[in-house]
Design a protein around this motif. Structure first.
Motif, mmCIF file in Angstrom:
data_model
loop_
_atom_site.group_PDB
_atom_site.id
_atom_site.type_symbol
_atom_site.label_atom_id
_atom_site.label_comp_id
_atom_site.label_asym_id
_atom_site.label_seq_id
_atom_site.Cartn_x
_atom_site.Cartn_y
_atom_site.Cartn_z
ATOM 1 N N UNK A 97 45.296 54.765 44.382
ATOM 2 C CA UNK A 97 44.636 53.498 45.108
ATOM 3 C C UNK A 97 44.584 53.068 43.837
ATOM 4 N N UNK A 98 43.821 52.313 43.867
ATOM 5 C CA UNK A 98 43.523 50.795 42.818
ATOM 6 C C UNK A 98 41.753 50.918 42.869
ATOM 7 N N UNK A 99 41.531 51.481 41.989
ATOM 8 C CA UNK A 99 39.814 51.445 41.792
ATOM 9 C C UNK A 99 39.126 49.739 41.631
ATOM 10 N N UNK A 100 39.932 48.804 41.179
ATOM 11 C CA UNK A 100 39.599 47.965 41.230
ATOM 12 C C UNK A 100 39.212 47.424 42.980
ATOM 13 N N UNK A 101 37.434 46.657 43.601
ATOM 14 C CA UNK A 101 37.994 45.480 44.493
ATOM 15 C C UNK A 101 37.899 44.161 43.796
ATOM 16 N N UNK A 102 39.334 43.521 44.646
ATOM 17 C CA UNK A 102 38.441 41.914 44.655
ATOM 18 C C UNK A 102 37.293 41.715 45.081
ATOM 19 N N UNK A 103 36.407 40.562 44.643
ATOM 20 C CA UNK A 103 35.435 39.957 45.679
ATOM 21 C C UNK A 103 35.542 38.624 45.875
ATOM 22 N N UNK A 104 35.851 37.829 47.397
ATOM 23 C CA UNK A 104 35.707 36.696 47.249
ATOM 24 C C UNK A 104 34.509 36.393 47.952
ATOM 25 N N UNK A 105 34.342 34.661 48.232
ATOM 26 C CA UNK A 105 33.231 34.771 48.313
ATOM 27 C C UNK A 105 33.753 33.639 49.862
ATOM 28 N N UNK A 106 32.845 34.399 50.670
ATOM 29 C CA UNK A 106 33.726 34.563 52.573
ATOM 30 C C UNK A 106 33.868 32.839 53.129
ATOM 31 N N UNK A 107 33.180 32.037 52.077
ATOM 32 C CA UNK A 107 33.352 30.803 53.017
ATOM 33 C C UNK A 107 34.852 30.012 52.418
ATOM 34 N N UNK A 108 35.594 31.158 51.445
ATOM 35 C CA UNK A 108 36.303 30.720 50.085
ATOM 36 C C UNK A 108 37.827 31.199 50.840
ATOM 37 N N UNK A 109 38.911 29.807 51.224
ATOM 38 C CA UNK A 109 39.814 30.574 51.384
ATOM 39 C C UNK A 109 40.622 31.837 50.890
ATOM 40 N N UNK A 110 40.886 32.934 51.822
ATOM 41 C CA UNK A 110 41.396 34.175 51.039
ATOM 42 C C UNK A 110 42.738 34.094 50.848
ATOM 43 N N UNK A 111 43.473 33.617 51.450
ATOM 44 C CA UNK A 111 44.791 33.380 51.265
ATOM 45 C C UNK A 111 45.328 32.891 50.223
ATOM 46 N N UNK A 112 46.064 31.582 50.092
ATOM 47 C CA UNK A 112 46.711 30.985 48.698
ATOM 48 C C UNK A 112 46.750 29.494 48.658
#
Length: 89
Positions: A2-17
């Motif tokens: 399991x990767x020990x880092x979690x990416x954190x994004x703003x919920x209003x930002x396009x998470x995809x590409x």
């Protein structure tokens, strides 16, 4: 493993590409333990308005756990209303 880092994004930002096909850059990376602690603390303090969890995969087939967290605006006295936690499994 399991990767020990979690990416954190703003919920209003396009998470995809991006339009150029590049993955979006997260605004933060934190440990799995810190991400889990943030989710628990938000629930305990009554800040959580809505929480949704999904198991999915990225374009390369890498399994992901995605947690969408919407919080009350009063909790942070700001316009920021939520976070997306992207766990790589």
């Amino acid at each position: 493993m399991t990767n020990t880092l979690v990416n954190v994004h703003d919920i209003d930002w396009d998470l995809n590409w991006t339009p150029d096909g590049e993955p979006r850059t997260p605004w933060d990376q934190i440990t799995t333990e810190d991400a889990d602690d943030h989710l628990v603390s938000s629930r305990q303090m009554g800040e959580t308005v809505c929480e949704q969890e999904y198991l999915t995969a990225d374009r390369d087939g890498q399994p992901l756990r995605i947690v969408l967290l919407k919080v009350a605006p009063e909790a942070h006295a700001s316009e920021d209303l939520g976070v997306v936690y992207e766990y790589t499994l």
